[in-house]
Design an enzyme around this catalytic site. Structure first.
Site, short mmCIF file in Angstrom:
data_model
loop_
_atom_site.label_atom_id
_atom_site.label_comp_id
_atom_site.label_asym_id
_atom_site.label_seq_id
_atom_site.Cartn_x
_atom_site.Cartn_y
_atom_site.Cartn_z
N GLU A 47 3.99 4.21 6.10
CA GLU A 47 2.78 3.22 6.17
C GLU A 47 1.76 4.04 4.88
OE1 GLU A 47 1.08 0.79 6.74
OE2 GLU A 47 1.18 -0.04 8.47
N ASP A 48 0.76 3.15 4.38
CA ASP A 48 -0.21 3.83 3.62
C ASP A 48 -1.26 4.40 4.58
OD1 ASP A 48 -0.94 1.47 4.56
OD2 ASP A 48 -1.69 0.89 2.62
N ASP B 135 -5.38 2.40 10.41
CA ASP B 135 -6.72 2.02 10.74
C ASP B 135 -6.94 1.64 12.04
OD1 ASP B 135 -9.50 1.70 9.78
OD2 ASP B 135 -8.89 -0.52 9.37
N GLY C 163 0.75 -1.16 0.18
CA GLY C 163 0.13 -0.01 -0.11
C GLY C 163 0.76 1.30 -0.06
P1 IMP Z 1 -4.56 -1.57 10.53
O1 IMP Z 1 -3.62 -2.35 11.06
O2 IMP Z 1 -6.00 -1.86 10.74
O3 IMP Z 1 -4.33 -0.20 10.91
O4 IMP Z 1 -4.45 -1.71 8.97
C1 IMP Z 1 -3.68 -1.35 8.26
C2 IMP Z 1 -3.77 -1.73 6.82
O5 IMP Z 1 -5.16 -2.41 6.31
C3 IMP Z 1 -3.09 -0.67 5.90
O6 IMP Z 1 -1.91 -0.87 5.82
C4 IMP Z 1 -4.19 -1.06 4.69
O7 IMP Z 1 -3.20 -1.89 3.87
C5 IMP Z 1 -5.15 -1.76 5.09
N1 IMP Z 1 -6.54 -0.67 5.12
C6 IMP Z 1 -7.10 -0.24 6.12
N2 IMP Z 1 -7.80 0.67 5.92
C7 IMP Z 1 -8.01 0.90 4.56
C8 IMP Z 1 -8.63 1.44 3.48
O8 IMP Z 1 -9.59 2.45 3.90
N3 IMP Z 1 -8.30 1.34 2.17
C9 IMP Z 1 -7.35 0.24 1.89
N4 IMP Z 1 -6.72 -0.26 2.88
C10 IMP Z 1 -6.97 -0.17 4.15
#
Ligand code: IMP
Length: 184
Positions: free
Chosen positions: A104-105, A108, A51
């Site tokens: 990081e992209d 979330d 991402g």
């Molecule tokens: P986390 O571990 O929940 O913070 O999720 C992180 C990963 O989930 C990111 O690096 C993305 O690859 C993916 N992700 C979370 N939200 C989105 C979104 O709105 N669009 C695309 N990818 C997402």
């Protein structure tokens, strides 16, 4: 004829949340701050695949200090909801004693980030900071600290500028909110 946005059906998107020129301006500003903060120091920039790849490529060119580049990959979500985190690709370099900037992209739930912070801290890095293009504060499930944030975004599923839905839309030059019907 069907209206297209950069080759994708315009109907897949609810709206363009962050247009390409705004991304460009913000990435340049982040690059300037990072260059200032690490002036005179060595820096290893770690791209979290896939991402972050578009953001990373632009950010690197906005950082005007010498730096090394490395890659990690995690599998952290299925579909539109975040789940368990697993390391899929590790760094090639030994980062002990290095200043590491994790790119990081999107943050979330923050689970991916806390997992990566834990792994990298255990490697006795000199310093560890995080630069995330997007942050969804209302979704955090773990305490999250991100030193450099591009944009705070609402709790909507976004794609483009490297972010995907089932590997689609990464090449969209802007960040768009995906329509619910396109994510079925
Ligand atoms: P986390 O571990 O929940 O913070 O999720 C992180 C990963 O989930 C990111 O690096 C993305 O690859 C993916 N992700 C979370 N939200 C989105 C979104 O709105 N669009 C695309 N990818 C997402």
């Amino acid at each position: 004829m069907k209206k297209l946005v950069h080759g994708w059906p315009a109907g897949d998107f609810e709206k363009i949340l962050i247009p390409a020129p705004a991304l460009r301006r913000r990435v340049r500003a982040l690059g300037r701050r990072i260059s200032r903060d690490y002036q005179g120091q060595k820096l290893t920039v770690v791209c979290v695949l896939k991402g972050s790849l578009v953001f990373m490529a632009d950010l690197l060119r906005a950082v005007h200090i010498p730096c090394d580049v490395d890659f990690m990959a995690v599998s952290s979500y299925t579909g539109t909801r975040s789940g368990a985190v697993r390391l899929a690709l590790d760094l090639r370099a030994n980062v002990a004693g290095q200043n590491v900037l994790l790119v990081e992209d999107i943050v979330d739930t923050g689970l991916t980030l806390s997992y990566l912070r834990e792994i990298l801290s255990a490697r006795r890095v000199k310093s560890l900071k995080v630069c995330a293009l997007l942050d969804k504060p209302s979704r955090h499930r773990a305490p999250v600290s991100v030193e450099y944030v591009g944009f705070r975004v609402p709790d909507r599923f976004v794609v483009g500028y490297g972010l995907d839905f089932h590997e689609r839309y990464r090449n969209l030059p802007s960040i768009a909110v995906l329509k619910k019907s396109a994510s079925k």
